[in-house]
Design a protein around this motif. Structure first.
Motif, PDB file in Angstrom:
ATOM      1  N   ASN A 173      71.149 -48.686  13.871  1.00  0.00           N
ATOM      2  CA  ASN A 173      71.424 -49.970  14.543  1.00  0.00           C
ATOM      3  C   ASN A 173      72.406 -49.816  15.701  1.00  0.00           C
ATOM      4  O   ASN A 173      72.944 -50.791  16.199  1.00  0.00           O
ATOM      5  N   GLU A 175      75.371 -48.897  15.962  1.00  0.00           N
ATOM      6  CA  GLU A 175      76.749 -49.353  15.795  1.00  0.00           C
ATOM      7  C   GLU A 175      77.685 -48.215  15.401  1.00  0.00           C
ATOM      8  O   GLU A 175      78.885 -48.411  15.321  1.00  0.00           O
ATOM      9  N   ASN A 205      76.449 -57.328  19.042  1.00  0.00           N
ATOM     10  CA  ASN A 205      76.410 -55.933  18.614  1.00  0.00           C
ATOM     11  C   ASN A 205      75.923 -55.051  19.741  1.00  0.00           C
ATOM     12  O   ASN A 205      75.703 -55.503  20.853  1.00  0.00           O
ATOM     13  N   ASN A 206      75.735 -53.806  19.430  1.00  0.00           N
ATOM     14  CA  ASN A 206      75.185 -52.869  20.406  1.00  0.00           C
ATOM     15  C   ASN A 206      73.701 -52.645  20.150  1.00  0.00           C
ATOM     16  O   ASN A 206      73.237 -52.739  19.012  1.00  0.00           O
ATOM     17  N   ASP A 319      66.786 -52.030  18.377  1.00  0.00           N
ATOM     18  CA  ASP A 319      67.870 -52.262  17.416  1.00  0.00           C
ATOM     19  C   ASP A 319      67.305 -52.481  16.015  1.00  0.00           C
ATOM     20  O   ASP A 319      66.104 -52.708  15.831  1.00  0.00           O
ATOM     21  N   ASN A 320      68.223 -52.393  15.049  1.00  0.00           N
ATOM     22  CA  ASN A 320      67.965 -52.805  13.665  1.00  0.00           C
ATOM     23  C   ASN A 320      66.791 -52.109  12.977  1.00  0.00           C
ATOM     24  O   ASN A 320      65.969 -52.766  12.345  1.00  0.00           O
TER      25      ASN A 320
HETATM   26 CA   LIG Z   1      72.907 -53.117  16.740  1.00  0.00          CA
END
Ligand SMILES: [Ca+2]
Length: 324
Positions: A173, A175, A205-206, A319-320
């Protein structure tokens, strides 16, 4: 020479041979980052032991020849170093890779073990070489620091694996800095950026920004994700596309048995629309993907996203990646 001395030398030669056999036998047991680094670090204790064995041989063989006991340490270091060099040179002529770092680790191992032994060596008493208690502690401390510094890459990887295992079922993710040790690109660049506002999935978030080059076969890979995917139903992740048109991205998932044959892994073409795309792939589909077998869900080894010959440079945000 006395029998006991001969026996000692035979024993020490046996120690050296055993260390070399260990070195040969366990070369690259698995093509896994951690094993590779643990093995590299293994050169340190192995050549440490070898250098102590050479020291014992020199001290026994040339006991009276050298008045200065330091000479035996120099001989042991040179022999251990030469042996390290020879084993790498031999590897240079075999399919295995010779590695300069291995030779450096061999030398560091010899320095650390000989240095430590030096501070305990009773033969020094009465020989003119005197170490104050303070100097002994300084040498021991220096040896420990040198050993730790040399093992830093391995310690670092252990940290990365622990962090990976703790974060699971989150796979990636963007992070954690640890995570980036497992993330690679080809003909593409990855930058970790704050989530764009429109990436409603992960505000604050990143995310990973991937710039795919139009040349070659650009891809993004998560190598060695947490391998055991059993007990979950779906793999999910999000892709945000800045492209005005729909693009096709191929998702590939390999297990450790993958043999470079496309039919031996999971392949799926994803149509990525402009904006946010939430992707969910049932793990059942992944399990049953290979033509003549099932994917080993205990040993997943790669997640890749690739583009086939894009017409222009393409930017997406990821992401994710996680299991649910
Ligand atoms: Ca993220």
């Amino acid at each position: 020479m006395k029998f006991s001395k001969r026996l000692l030398i035979v024993l020490l030669v046996a120690v050296i041979s055993t260390a070399l056999i260990v070195l040969e036998k366990f070369k690259m047991p698995l093509n896994i980052f951690l094993w590779r680094y643990i093995f590299d670090a293994g050169h340190i204790p192995l050549f440490g032991v070898i250098s102590i064995a050479f020291l014992g041989i020199s001290q026994t063989f040339w006991e009276r020849r050298f008045a200065n006991p330091m000479i035996h340490y120099i001989i042991a270091f040179i022999f251990a170093g030469l042996l390290g060099l020879v084993t790498e040179v031999i590897q240079y002529f075999t399919p295995r890779d010779a590695d300069l770092w291995d030779i450096i680790n061999d030398g560091i191992g010899a320095i650390c073990f000989l240095g430590l032994y030096f501070t305990f060596d009773r033969r020094l008493t009465g020989s003119g070489v005197f170490l104050s208690r303070k100097l002994k502690y300084i040498i021991r401390l220096a040896v420990v620091i040198l050993g730790l510094v040399a093992m830093m890459p391995t310690i670092n990887w252990i940290g990365a694996y622990l962090s990976r295992n703790i974060r699971f079922p989150v796979i990636c993710n963007f992070e954690s800095n640890w995570e980036q040790k497992f993330v690679f690109t080809n003909n593409a660049s990855l930058s970790i950026v704050p989530s764009p506002e429109y990436f409603a999935d992960s505000i604050g978030n990143n995310v990973g920004r991937i710039d795919f080059n139009k040349n070659g076969q650009p891809n993004f890979m998560i190598v060695e994700p947490y391998p055991d995917w059993t007990g979950y139903d779906n793999l999910s992740f999000s892709i945000f596309s800045e492209n005005p048109e729909t693009i096709n991205i191929e998702l590939q998932i390999n297990d450790r048995q993958y043999n470079k044959n496309n039919e031996n892994r999971f392949n799926k073409l994803l149509s990525i629309n402009p904006g946010l795309n939430k992707i969910t792939v049932p793990l059942k589909e992944i399990t049953n993907a290979p033509k003549n077998r099932q994917l080993d869900m205990h040993k997943i080894s790669l997640i890749a996203l690739s583009l086939a010959q894009p017409d222009s440079n393409i930017t997406i945000y990821l992401d994710n990646f996680r299991l649910k």
